[in-house]
Design a protein around this motif. Sequence first.
Motif, PDB file in Angstrom:
ATOM      1  N   GLU A 215       0.827  -1.211   0.000  1.00 61.10           N
ATOM      2  CA  GLU A 215       0.000   0.000   0.000  1.00 61.10           C
ATOM      3  C   GLU A 215       0.861   1.261   0.000  1.00 61.10           C
ATOM      4  OE1 GLU A 215      -1.611   3.440   1.967  1.00 61.10           O
ATOM      5  OE2 GLU A 215      -0.447   1.989   3.104  1.00 61.10           O
ATOM      6  N   TYR A 216       1.988   1.229   0.672  1.00 55.10           N
ATOM      7  CA  TYR A 216       2.839   2.410   0.810  1.00 55.10           C
ATOM      8  C   TYR A 216       3.854   2.556  -0.328  1.00 55.10           C
ATOM      9  CZ  TYR A 216       5.883  -1.172   2.792  1.00 55.10           C
ATOM     10  OH  TYR A 216       6.615  -2.312   2.989  1.00 55.10           O
ATOM     11  N   TYR A 217       3.855   1.666  -1.317  1.00 55.90           N
ATOM     12  CA  TYR A 217       4.874   1.690  -2.369  1.00 55.90           C
ATOM     13  C   TYR A 217       4.941   3.052  -3.075  1.00 55.90           C
ATOM     14  CZ  TYR A 217       7.650   0.463  -6.433  1.00 55.90           C
ATOM     15  OH  TYR A 217       8.627   0.442  -7.404  1.00 55.90           O
ATOM     16  N   ALA A 218       3.802   3.685  -3.313  1.00 54.64           N
ATOM     17  CA  ALA A 218       3.786   4.988  -3.997  1.00 54.64           C
ATOM     18  C   ALA A 218       4.503   6.068  -3.190  1.00 54.64           C
ATOM     19  CB  ALA A 218       2.348   5.419  -4.277  1.00 54.64           C
ATOM     20  N   ASP A 219       4.665   5.846  -1.875  1.00 51.56           N
ATOM     21  CA  ASP A 219       5.337   6.828  -1.024  1.00 51.56           C
ATOM     22  C   ASP A 219       6.827   6.559  -0.856  1.00 51.56           C
ATOM     23  OD1 ASP A 219       2.981   8.344  -0.397  1.00 51.56           O
ATOM     24  OD2 ASP A 219       2.357   6.644   0.833  1.00 51.56           O
ATOM     25  N   LEU A 220       7.338   5.501  -1.474  1.00 54.95           N
ATOM     26  CA  LEU A 220       8.769   5.199  -1.368  1.00 54.95           C
ATOM     27  C   LEU A 220       9.563   6.109  -2.289  1.00 54.95           C
ATOM     28  CD1 LEU A 220       8.847   1.280  -1.337  1.00 54.95           C
ATOM     29  CD2 LEU A 220       8.817   2.864   0.607  1.00 54.95           C
ATOM     30  N   THR A 221      10.749   6.489  -1.839  1.00 56.80           N
ATOM     31  CA  THR A 221      11.658   7.247  -2.687  1.00 56.80           C
ATOM     32  C   THR A 221      12.746   6.343  -3.249  1.00 56.80           C
ATOM     33  OG1 THR A 221      13.000   7.884  -0.788  1.00 56.80           O
ATOM     34  CG2 THR A 221      11.261   9.409  -1.463  1.00 56.80           C
ATOM     35  N   THR A 222      13.048   5.244  -2.548  1.00 56.76           N
ATOM     36  CA  THR A 222      14.084   4.306  -2.968  1.00 56.76           C
ATOM     37  C   THR A 222      13.641   2.882  -2.676  1.00 56.76           C
ATOM     38  OG1 THR A 222      15.840   5.907  -2.521  1.00 56.76           O
ATOM     39  CG2 THR A 222      16.497   3.602  -2.593  1.00 56.76           C
ATOM     40  N   TYR A 223      13.863   2.002  -3.627  1.00 57.70           N
ATOM     41  CA  TYR A 223      13.674   0.559  -3.441  1.00 57.70           C
ATOM     42  C   TYR A 223      14.820  -0.137  -4.163  1.00 57.70           C
ATOM     43  CZ  TYR A 223      11.788  -4.181  -4.019  1.00 57.70           C
ATOM     44  OH  TYR A 223      11.617  -5.534  -4.043  1.00 57.70           O
ATOM     45  N   ALA A 224      15.801  -0.572  -3.394  1.00 55.03           N
ATOM     46  CA  ALA A 224      16.979  -1.233  -3.964  1.00 55.03           C
ATOM     47  C   ALA A 224      17.079  -2.648  -3.416  1.00 55.03           C
ATOM     48  CB  ALA A 224      18.238  -0.438  -3.627  1.00 55.03           C
ATOM     49  N   ARG A 225      17.141  -3.598  -4.321  1.00 48.87           N
ATOM     50  CA  ARG A 225      17.309  -4.999  -3.930  1.00 48.87           C
ATOM     51  C   ARG A 225      18.807  -5.265  -3.858  1.00 48.87           C
ATOM     52  NH1 ARG A 225      13.305  -6.048  -8.331  1.00 48.87           N
ATOM     53  NH2 ARG A 225      15.173  -6.774  -9.363  1.00 48.87           N
ATOM     54  N   LEU A 226      19.390  -4.953  -2.722  1.00 50.90           N
ATOM     55  CA  LEU A 226      20.835  -4.996  -2.549  1.00 50.90           C
ATOM     56  C   LEU A 226      21.387  -6.391  -2.807  1.00 50.90           C
ATOM     57  CD1 LEU A 226      21.096  -2.833   0.677  1.00 50.90           C
ATOM     58  CD2 LEU A 226      21.207  -2.102  -1.686  1.00 50.90           C
ATOM     59  N   GLY A 227      22.448  -6.451  -3.586  1.00 52.64           N
ATOM     60  CA  GLY A 227      23.124  -7.711  -3.846  1.00 52.64           C
ATOM     61  C   GLY A 227      22.443  -8.594  -4.865  1.00 52.64           C
ATOM     62  N   GLU A 228      21.384  -8.120  -5.509  1.00 50.11           N
ATOM     63  CA  GLU A 228      20.686  -8.941  -6.496  1.00 50.11           C
ATOM     64  C   GLU A 228      20.951  -8.469  -7.919  1.00 50.11           C
ATOM     65  OE1 GLU A 228      16.535  -9.394  -5.516  1.00 50.11           O
ATOM     66  OE2 GLU A 228      17.018  -9.640  -3.408  1.00 50.11           O
ATOM     67  N   ASP A 229      21.656  -7.376  -8.066  1.00 44.51           N
ATOM     68  CA  ASP A 229      21.962  -6.856  -9.382  1.00 44.51           C
ATOM     69  C   ASP A 229      23.312  -7.407  -9.835  1.00 44.51           C
ATOM     70  OD1 ASP A 229      19.626  -5.152  -9.594  1.00 44.51           O
ATOM     71  OD2 ASP A 229      20.533  -3.992  -7.980  1.00 44.51           O
ATOM     72  N   THR A 230      23.850  -6.866 -10.907  1.00 48.13           N
ATOM     73  CA  THR A 230      25.156  -7.286 -11.394  1.00 48.13           C
ATOM     74  C   THR A 230      26.238  -6.585 -10.588  1.00 48.13           C
ATOM     75  OG1 THR A 230      24.218  -7.563 -13.589  1.00 48.13           O
ATOM     76  CG2 THR A 230      26.619  -7.421 -13.439  1.00 48.13           C
ATOM     77  N   TYR A 231      27.145  -7.349 -10.008  1.00 48.23           N
ATOM     78  CA  TYR A 231      28.236  -6.793  -9.205  1.00 48.23           C
ATOM     79  C   TYR A 231      28.962  -5.722 -10.005  1.00 48.23           C
ATOM     80  CZ  TYR A 231      32.807  -6.421  -7.053  1.00 48.23           C
ATOM     81  OH  TYR A 231      33.948  -5.933  -6.482  1.00 48.23           O
TER      82      TYR A 231
END
Length: 183
Positions: free
Chosen positions: A139-155
């Motif tokens: 429900e609060y996703y629209a109020d987020l400024t940052t959402y980073a899935r740490l360690g799941e991207d390309t190093y």
Amino acid sequence: FSNGDNGIYLRRGGTNWGLYVTGDASYTHGANTWYAPSATSRILFTYSSATNRLKYYLGDPASGAYAMRANLAVNSTVRSANNVGSSLCVGKKPAGNLSQGPTVFWDGGINNLIVSNMELVGPQVAEFFQTGEAFTEHEYYADLTTYARLGEDTYPEVVDSLGNATGSLVNGAADDFVDIPTE
């Protein structure tokens, strides 16, 4: 977590765990919690500028159980210093001389960093702990400024899916980007 001379950190002292904050990296203010996070714990910090209170919640995403472990009134000494920097750092000591703080910072994994410019309260806190990692459906996703899935991207990249922040793993290795078990 640090930004300039500001810091929020958990500190272990024997069997006690404490939540500490600083605004000038030389004076700390804290609260004993006595609860250690586990390998799969979910941690939430919320702050209200209206009440100057920092709340620390600790929970188990597998069961959905959680509890507020600290409700800290951040004093004026910490708030007035507030030496802001240009980067949010995870596991890095604040820039100044943190004489009362730990000398070794985070040794572990972190996944799914969310940042909001509003305080999560009531049902939003419950939703954070009692639902999976589908933060885009919260429900609060629209109020987020940052959402980073740490360690799941390309190093060594750290990608904010909302596009407001960029980052990378510093002083780490490709092996630091690993899948974290959900159970």
